[in-house]
Design an enzyme around this catalytic site. Structure first.
Site, short mmCIF file in Angstrom:
data_model
loop_
_atom_site.label_atom_id
_atom_site.label_comp_id
_atom_site.label_asym_id
_atom_site.label_seq_id
_atom_site.Cartn_x
_atom_site.Cartn_y
_atom_site.Cartn_z
CD GLU A 1 -7.31 49.70 -16.91
OE1 GLU A 1 -6.33 49.00 -16.63
OE2 GLU A 1 -8.25 49.86 -16.11
CD GLU B 1 -13.36 50.98 -14.34
OE1 GLU B 1 -12.45 50.97 -13.49
OE2 GLU B 1 -13.30 50.32 -15.39
O1 G3I Z 1 -12.53 35.66 -6.47
C1 G3I Z 1 -11.20 35.44 -5.96
C2 G3I Z 1 -11.26 34.69 -4.64
O2 G3I Z 1 -11.79 33.39 -4.87
C3 G3I Z 1 -9.85 34.59 -4.04
O3 G3I Z 1 -9.92 33.96 -2.78
C4 G3I Z 1 -9.30 36.02 -3.88
C5 G3I Z 1 -7.91 36.03 -3.30
O4 G3I Z 1 -6.98 35.68 -4.29
O5 G3I Z 1 -9.24 36.66 -5.18
C6 G3I Z 1 -10.55 36.80 -5.72
O6 G3I Z 1 -10.45 37.43 -6.99
C7 G3I Z 1 -10.14 38.82 -6.88
C8 G3I Z 1 -11.25 39.61 -7.60
O7 G3I Z 1 -10.94 41.00 -7.61
C9 G3I Z 1 -12.60 39.41 -6.90
O8 G3I Z 1 -12.52 39.94 -5.60
C10 G3I Z 1 -8.82 39.08 -7.61
O9 G3I Z 1 -7.79 38.46 -6.87
C11 G3I Z 1 -8.57 40.57 -7.69
O10 G3I Z 1 -7.41 40.82 -8.48
C12 G3I Z 1 -9.75 41.25 -8.37
O11 G3I Z 1 -9.49 42.65 -8.35
C13 G3I Z 1 -10.28 43.39 -9.29
C14 G3I Z 1 -9.32 44.16 -10.21
O12 G3I Z 1 -10.08 44.99 -11.10
C15 G3I Z 1 -8.49 43.20 -11.04
O13 G3I Z 1 -9.33 42.50 -11.90
C16 G3I Z 1 -11.15 44.38 -8.51
O14 G3I Z 1 -12.14 43.67 -7.76
C17 G3I Z 1 -11.83 45.34 -9.48
O15 G3I Z 1 -12.52 46.36 -8.76
C18 G3I Z 1 -10.79 46.01 -10.38
O16 G3I Z 1 -11.48 46.82 -11.28
C19 G3I Z 1 -10.64 47.44 -12.29
C20 G3I Z 1 -11.43 47.47 -13.59
O17 G3I Z 1 -11.76 46.15 -13.95
C21 G3I Z 1 -10.63 48.18 -14.68
N1 G3I Z 1 -10.28 49.54 -14.23
C22 G3I Z 1 -9.52 49.56 -12.98
C23 G3I Z 1 -10.32 48.90 -11.87
C24 G3I Z 1 -9.57 48.96 -10.56
O18 G3I Z 1 -8.36 48.26 -10.66
#
Ligand code: G3I
Length: 390
Positions: A175, A285
């Site tokens: 990205e 994705e």
């Molecule tokens: O694991 C922690 C947990 O311990 C905590 O309690 C909770 C609340 O803060 O957060 C948890 O981490 C979260 C993680 O997902 C696991 O659930 C992060 O906050 C959250 O930001 C993260 O979101 C991910 C996002 O990327 C940002 O990294 C999504 O699951 C994931 O599906 C999404 O995927 C992205 C691809 O990597 C790149 N392309 C876009 C796609 C969608 O945004």
């Protein structure tokens, strides 16, 4: 033989499942998963499309109970490639200089190896989920270009090296094209990587990854690049990277779409454009939300759909039925058309990865974007993808 059984399975599934969309087909909390046999007897997408492309999902094993027995059955029976949803992102796996947290990524790799599921790594370089330490010197000031480039190299060498020979390919850079349109330039995102190193950080990242595992496929991954200004900018970027010797195997078209904006024509053309550069394609994705406008960008508060409930126009969403049969059927039709395009380009497409196994394990959970509902019941979209096989 495999093909015959796959078709036979489809036929049995279609006959057996041709029932009115009752509670079973709804995302209905009252529906209790009743058996694993039900999952095991479904047509298997990885077998149906075995001669076309791999069928994938994203996973992470953050705890032993991340997935139910029924979830695991869906994973094992439907998919032959998996991508870590978060566990290999810089912030998760390399939280501070010299500190690595391999546990979740190793658990994913172990599960996939035990179940003959290939793994694609995600992601080595991204503007999100990347700790500040990569860009600061010992005094907490901005690190020099050389220092940040050395950290980039060390991050990639260590992470790719840790999984050398076990990973099919890597989303090396994720990205970098900005959303705000500028179709006449590469329109690079002003990220901390860009400011610290310059626009050649992308080529360096690919070269470091290739040195660390010469047999791994290497991908540029992005959302919205199948259409409009982002597509034009991505073509300029890829031409420059290829010219500068970046060893790129494929482009990842993420495919975070919604019913409101399924870009069939643009996608068809974009795949041909990327192929004209000598590149393969990952649909990396894929999800099609019932509401919202799609796109892979994160909401300021994190996942777009997890908390969002569909706009209900003032009527409480609890009172309005969601999803409606019409929405589910429109989603099924959308996925069917997408799979017709994917099959048209099967010689260019390496894999089609859904971004989650079901509507519960999805970053857009509230918008019901996938083929299985939250209790692993197949939705009309699953039936449509089975039937879309040409
Ligand atoms: O694991 C922690 C947990 O311990 C905590 O309690 C909770 C609340 O803060 O957060 C948890 O981490 C979260 C993680 O997902 C696991 O659930 C992060 O906050 C959250 O930001 C993260 O979101 C991910 C996002 O990327 C940002 O990294 C999504 O699951 C994931 O599906 C999404 O995927 C992205 C691809 O990597 C790149 N392309 C876009 C796609 C969608 O945004």
């Amino acid at each position: 033989m495999k093909e015959l059984s796959a078709h036979l399975c489809c036929l049995l599934f279609l006959v057996a499942s041709f029932v009115p969309l009752g509670a079973k087909g709804q995302d209905n909390a009252a529906t209790q998963p009743d058996s694993l046999v039900e999952i095991q007897s479904l047509p298997r997408l990885k077998d149906i499309y075995a001669k076309d492309f791999l069928i994938g999902t994203c996973l992470d094993f953050y705890s032993p109970d991340t997935y139910s027995a029924r979830d695991l059955e869906v994973i094992k029976s439907q998919f032959d490639v998996a991508t870590p949803e978060n566990s290999m992102k810089p912030g998760n796996i390399h939280p501070s200089e010299g500190q690595w947290d391999w546990a979740a990524a190793d658990a994913l790799m172990k599960f996939c190896q035990e179940n003959s599921i290939q793994v694609t790594g995600h992601t080595l370089v991204w503007h999100e989920q990347t700790p500040n330490w990569f860009f600061l010197d010992a005094n907490g000031d901005k690190a020099s270009r050389q220092q940040v480039l050395a950290r980039l190299k060390e991050h990639i060498e260590t992470l790719v090296g840790h999984f050398k020979g076990k990973v099919k390919g890597w989303d090396v850079v994720n990205e970098v094209v900005r959303d705000r349109p500028d179709p006449n330039t590469e329109n690079l995102r002003p990220s901390r990587w860009f400011h610290a190193i310059g626009s050649d950080y992308i080529t360096w990242a690919f070269k470091y990854a290739h040195e660390a595992d010469p047999n791994a496929e290497l991908y540029y991954n992005d959302y919205g690049i199948e259409q409009g200004a982002k597509h034009k900018s991505s073509m300029l970027l890829l031409k420059r990277l290829i010219h500068d010797g970046a060893p790129i195997t494929a482009v990842g078209i993420q495919g975070h779409w919604s019913l409101r904006n399924l870009p069939y024509k643009e996608l068809d053309q974009a795949i041909a454009d990327y192929q004209s550069l000598g590149l393969k394609i990952n649909i990396s994705e894929l999800d099609v939300t019932l509401t919202g406008s799609g796109g892979g960008q994160l909401n300021p508060g994190g996942n777009a759909g997890a908390s969002a409930t569909p706009a209900s126009g003032g009527v409480s969403s609890r009172r309005r039925r969601f999803p409606t049969p019409e929405q589910l059927q429109a989603q099924a039709d959308g996925y069917a058309k997408l799979f017709q395009i994917f099959q048209k380009h099967k010689d260019a497409i390496i894999r089609v990865t859904f971004w989650g196994i079901n509507d519960h394990h999805s970053w857009e959970a509230g918008r019901r974007p996938l083929l299985f509902d939250g209790q692993d019941n197949p939705k009309p979209a699953f039936r449509a993808v089975v039937q879309a096989k040409d």
